[in-house]
Design a protein around this motif. Structure first.
Motif, short mmCIF file in Angstrom:
data_model
loop_
_atom_site.label_atom_id
_atom_site.label_comp_id
_atom_site.label_asym_id
_atom_site.label_seq_id
_atom_site.Cartn_x
_atom_site.Cartn_y
_atom_site.Cartn_z
N LEU A 135 11.28 5.54 -4.78
CA LEU A 135 10.69 6.66 -5.51
C LEU A 135 9.34 6.19 -6.01
CD1 LEU A 135 10.82 6.13 -8.85
CD2 LEU A 135 13.22 6.67 -8.48
N GLU A 136 8.44 7.14 -6.16
CA GLU A 136 7.13 6.81 -6.72
C GLU A 136 6.90 7.62 -7.99
OE1 GLU A 136 3.38 7.68 -4.68
OE2 GLU A 136 2.43 6.11 -5.87
N ILE A 137 6.27 6.99 -8.96
CA ILE A 137 5.76 7.71 -10.13
C ILE A 137 4.26 7.86 -9.91
CG2 ILE A 137 5.51 7.72 -12.64
CD1 ILE A 137 8.45 7.51 -11.81
N VAL A 138 3.80 9.11 -9.83
CA VAL A 138 2.35 9.34 -9.78
C VAL A 138 1.91 9.83 -11.16
CG1 VAL A 138 2.04 9.75 -7.29
CG2 VAL A 138 2.78 11.63 -8.74
N ASP A 139 0.71 9.45 -11.54
CA ASP A 139 0.20 9.83 -12.87
C ASP A 139 -1.32 9.90 -12.78
OD1 ASP A 139 0.11 10.44 -15.54
OD2 ASP A 139 0.45 8.39 -16.25
N GLY A 162 4.95 8.16 1.50
CA GLY A 162 4.49 9.45 0.99
C GLY A 162 5.64 10.31 0.50
N GLY A 163 5.36 11.12 -0.49
CA GLY A 163 6.39 11.96 -1.11
C GLY A 163 6.98 12.94 -0.11
N ILE A 164 8.30 13.07 -0.15
CA ILE A 164 9.02 13.94 0.78
C ILE A 164 9.06 15.38 0.24
CG2 ILE A 164 11.36 14.40 1.68
CD1 ILE A 164 11.73 11.30 1.73
N VAL A 219 7.62 12.28 -10.66
CA VAL A 219 8.37 11.41 -9.76
C VAL A 219 8.57 12.11 -8.43
CG1 VAL A 219 10.61 12.21 -10.68
CG2 VAL A 219 10.48 10.00 -9.50
N GLU A 220 8.59 11.32 -7.34
CA GLU A 220 8.82 11.89 -6.00
C GLU A 220 9.63 10.92 -5.15
OE1 GLU A 220 4.70 12.62 -5.45
OE2 GLU A 220 4.28 10.69 -4.52
N PRO A 221 10.54 11.46 -4.32
CA PRO A 221 11.33 10.60 -3.44
C PRO A 221 10.51 10.18 -2.22
CG PRO A 221 11.95 12.89 -3.08
CD PRO A 221 10.90 12.89 -4.16
N GLU A 222 10.65 8.93 -1.84
CA GLU A 222 9.88 8.42 -0.69
C GLU A 222 10.72 7.45 0.13
OE1 GLU A 222 5.86 7.38 -1.02
OE2 GLU A 222 5.46 8.70 -2.74
N VAL A 223 10.27 7.20 1.35
CA VAL A 223 10.81 6.15 2.18
C VAL A 223 9.85 4.97 2.08
CG1 VAL A 223 11.19 5.41 4.58
CG2 VAL A 223 11.98 7.67 3.81
N TYR A 262 0.85 -1.20 0.00
CA TYR A 262 0.00 0.00 0.00
C TYR A 262 0.88 1.24 0.00
CZ TYR A 262 -3.95 -3.02 1.03
OH TYR A 262 -4.91 -3.99 0.94
N LYS A 263 0.26 2.37 -0.26
CA LYS A 263 0.96 3.65 -0.23
C LYS A 263 0.16 4.66 0.54
CE LYS A 263 0.27 6.68 -3.45
NZ LYS A 263 0.26 7.48 -4.70
N MET A 264 0.86 5.55 1.19
CA MET A 264 0.21 6.72 1.76
C MET A 264 0.57 7.90 0.85
SD MET A 264 -1.66 6.12 4.38
CE MET A 264 -1.77 7.56 5.46
N GLY A 265 -0.32 8.87 0.78
CA GLY A 265 -0.06 10.06 -0.01
C GLY A 265 -0.44 11.29 0.79
MG MG Z 1 3.64 9.21 -3.44
#
Ligand code: MG
Ligand code: OOG
Length: 256
Positions: free
Chosen positions: A134-138, A228-230, A101-105, A56-59
Motif C-alpha cells: 500500500l502507498e500513502i500519498v500526501d 501504481g495505485g490500483i 492510502v491506495e492499494p498497490e503491487v 522507485y514508484k510509478m504513479g
Molecule cells: Mg501510488
C-alpha cells in the motif's frame, strides 16, 4: 525556472507539514524536464540528510488514479528508506498534511535493470518477488490540487509505504486477476485487481526503467518498485483503521 528555490519550498512543506500553492500557477512554463530536475534535487537532499533511496514508484498508471487527480500521464518518483512503515503499525498523522492510502503491487528485484531498450522479458527475469503493498500519498500542495509538472516536482506525492511478505503470482495472467479490496473502519471502500495498472503491473516497471534511462539511472538488485495505485486513493483521518486485503495477506495500519 528556479529549480533550487522550488525544491526548497517543497522540502519545507514536507518538513513543516504545511501545504503550499502549486507552482504551475506561479511558473506557467514549468516543464516536465524542470520537474524531474527539481525531484532530483529533493532526492539528493534526502540522501545528504542521511536517508537512503530504497527504490522507485510509478504513479498514475491506472484510470482510477488518473481521474482521481485529473492528471492523465504516468509519472515516476523515488522511495526513501525512511518511508517504509511496518505491517500492522501506525501512521503518525501529525507528520501528514492530507494523506490518502491506495492499494498497490510491489516488485522486488534480484538483479539490476537498465536501458532505454529494456524488454518485458528482461523485466520478468529480474524480478525476485511480487508483493502486496500500500502507498500513502500526501501532496505538499494545497487542496491536493496540482498539474503534471507540479506533482512530478513533488516526488509524485510520495510519503510512506508498506510491503507485505506473501508472494503474489509471478505469472502476469494470474497476477492481473488477483483481487484486492480496502476496508476502512470495517467497511469495504474500494475493490480492484492489478489489471487496472496498465493491464499488467510489469509494464509499469518497464516504463520506469525506460524513464530512468533518460537520466542514465537504473534499478538496482534489492530495490522495491511500487507499480501504481490500483483504485482511487482513500482519505485518512486520525483514528481510521485501514486494511488492504489480498488473498492470504492483509496489510493493516491505524492512523493516529
Ligand atoms: Mg501510488
Ligand atoms: C499522485 C501520485 C500517484 C499512484 O499510485 O498513482 C500515485 C497523487 O495521487 O497524488 O502514487
Amino acid at each position: 525556472v528556479k529549480h533550487e528555490e522550488i525544491s526548497n519550498e517543497l522540502w519545507s512543506a514536507w518538513e513543516n507539514v504545511k501545504p503550499i500553492p502549486a507552482f504551475s500557477g506561479r511558473y506557467p512554463d514549468l516543464s516536465v524536464e524542470d520537474a524531474y530536475l527539481i525531484q532530483n534535487i529533493l532526492s539528493e537532499r534526502a540522501v545528504a540528510s542521511g536517508d537512503s533511496i530504497c527504490g522507485y514508484k510509478m504513479g498514475l498508471t491506472s484510470k482510477a488514479k488518473q481521474r482521481d487527480v485529473q492528471v492523465f500521464e504516468p509519472i515516476r518518483g523515488f522511495l526513501r528508506g525512511s518511508f517504509e512503515i511496518p505491517k500492522n503499525g501506525t501512521l503518525d498523522m501529525k507528520k501528514r498534511i492530507h494523506p490518502r492510502v491506495e492499494p498497490e503491487v510491489a516488485v522486488v528485484l534480484k538483479s539490476p535493470l537498465s536501458g532505454a531498450n529494456v524488454t518485458l522479458r528482461e523485466v520478468r527475469a529480474a524480478i525476485h518477488s511480487v508483493l502486496p503493498a500500500l502507498e500513502i500519498v500526501d501532496s505538499r500542495y494545497e487542496n491536493f490540487s496540482f498539474r503534471l509538472a507540479d506533482v512530478i516536482a513533488d516526488n509524485t506525492s510520495a510519503a510512506a509505504f508498506m510491503v507485505g511478505s506473501l508472494e503474489l503470482p509471478l505469472s502476469p495472467d494470474e497476477l492481473r486477476l488477483t483481487g484486492v479490496f480496502v476496508r476502512k473502519n470495517g467497511r469495504i471502500v474500494e475493490t480492484g485487481a492489478p489489471a487496472a495498472v496498465l493491464g499488467d503491473p510489469f509494464l509499469s516497471v518497464l516504463g520506469l526503467v525506460k524513464s530512468l534511462a533518460t537520466e542514465a539511472k537504473r534499478l538496482e538488485a534489492g530495490m522495491v518498485v511500487l507499480t501504481g495505485g490500483i483504485t482511487n486513493s482513500i482519505p485518512l483521518q486520525p483514528g481510521d483503521r485501514i486494511e488492504v486485503v489480498w488473498p492470504g495477506e492483509t496489510l493493516a495500519f491505524e492512523a493516529v
